[in-house]
Design an enzyme around this catalytic site. Structure first.
Site, PDB file in Angstrom:
ATOM      1  N   ASP A  48      -2.719   0.814   7.638  1.00 58.73           N
ATOM      2  CA  ASP A  48      -1.463   1.551   7.426  1.00 58.73           C
ATOM      3  C   ASP A  48      -0.392   1.132   8.439  1.00 58.73           C
ATOM      4  OD1 ASP A  48      -2.761   3.019   5.377  1.00 58.73           O
ATOM      5  OD2 ASP A  48      -3.494   4.474   6.840  1.00 58.73           O
ATOM      6  N   HIS A  90       0.990   5.156   1.185  1.00 57.76           N
ATOM      7  CA  HIS A  90       0.295   6.008   2.154  1.00 57.76           C
ATOM      8  C   HIS A  90       1.038   7.344   2.256  1.00 57.76           C
ATOM      9  CE1 HIS A  90      -2.146   7.023   5.613  1.00 57.76           C
ATOM     10  NE2 HIS A  90      -1.051   7.405   6.237  1.00 57.76           N
ATOM     11  N   ASN A 110       0.858  -1.189   0.000  1.00 65.58           N
ATOM     12  CA  ASN A 110       0.000   0.000   0.000  1.00 65.58           C
ATOM     13  C   ASN A 110       0.890   1.233   0.000  1.00 65.58           C
ATOM     14  OD1 ASN A 110      -2.403   1.612   0.397  1.00 65.58           O
ATOM     15  ND2 ASN A 110      -1.828   1.821   2.558  1.00 65.58           N
ATOM     16  N   SER A 149       5.001   6.676   2.275  1.00 74.22           N
ATOM     17  CA  SER A 149       5.553   5.365   2.615  1.00 74.22           C
ATOM     18  C   SER A 149       4.879   4.292   1.774  1.00 74.22           C
ATOM     19  CB  SER A 149       5.282   5.036   4.089  1.00 74.22           C
ATOM     20  OG  SER A 149       5.762   6.043   4.952  1.00 74.22           O
TER      21      SER A 149
END
Ligand code: GRF
Length: 220
Positions: free
Chosen positions: A144, A108, A106, A135
């Protein structure tokens, strides 16, 4: 691997990170782009690039787990080696996430572990930070919260607003995400119960420079 990495992506928004991934011409095959929003710009970005798309609407399902089983089931049917959450804005059911350990990343817009969740630019300004960033992390059940593999940093100035930070950071996100996917595609970054880079467990996130050089340098 003797074939391109099969990559699927999920996105809820305009899809600029997906566009950056496509434009990077990595040794990957984008096998599917999925969304929880039928009108997401990301789906049009995918269609324009000839990538198959799917969208599912949460309101058609009884609960989060049922929706996630449908969407992530469709993703699994495309047999990706890697799933990229590129601006996918929904929390994922923990039982579904468990199936993707080490196979989903992911992006973020914060220097995790700072500012998990929403409104990261505002929270960075409110805290008076002199530095902000983005990140990429492996996805775990904690929102997250999975192991961070790489970050990009920008300086925060006195004139910055949420909008200027978002704009400047997006430019860095567009280097960061392809750099990480490229590192996975070439086998430099692997998952072995934890992130492993060039054969060594990653002790701290890799940093990509803001100089336009998408290659990784180890943090000092
Ligand atoms: C990016 O800032 C990403 O980090 C965040 O949502 C935004 C998505 O932008 N999670 P886009 O849809 O890739 O343009």
């Amino acid at each position: 691997m003797d074939r391109p990495l099969r990559v699927a992506a999920l996105a809820s928004g305009r899809g600029s990170n997906l566009a950056a991934l496509i434009a990077a011409h990595l040794p990957i095959e984008l096998v599917l782009v999925g969304s929880d929003k039928a009108k997401a710009g990301a789906l049009q970005v995918a269609r324009d690039a000839g990538i198959p798309t799917v969208s599912f609407s949460p309101k058609d399902y009884a609960d989060r787990a049922a929706f996630d089983r449908a969407l992530f089931g469709a993703v699994a049917d495309a047999r990706p080696d890697l799933l990229v959450l590129a601006g996918y804005m929904r929390i994922i059911d923990a039982t579904v996430v468990a199936d993707w350990e080490g196979k989903a990343i992911n992006i973020h817009p914060s220097l995790l572990p700072k500012y998990q969740g929403l409104h990261t630019h505002r929270r960075c300004l409110e805290a008076g930070d002199t530095e902000h960033g983005a990140s990429v992390h492996y996805v775990t059940a904690e929102l997250d919260g999975g192991p961070v593999v790489a970050q990009a940093r920008i300086a925060v100035g006195p004139a910055d607003t949420e909008e200027t930070l978002a704009q400047r950071l997006l430019v860095e996100e567009h280097k960061l995400l392809p750099a990480v996917v490229g590192a996975i595609a070439t086998g430099r970054l692997q998952w072995n119960g934890q992130p492993v880079f060039d054969g060594t467990p990653l002790a701290s996130p890799l940093d990509i420079s803001a100089q336009g050089d998408p290659s990784f340098s180890r943090p000092v």
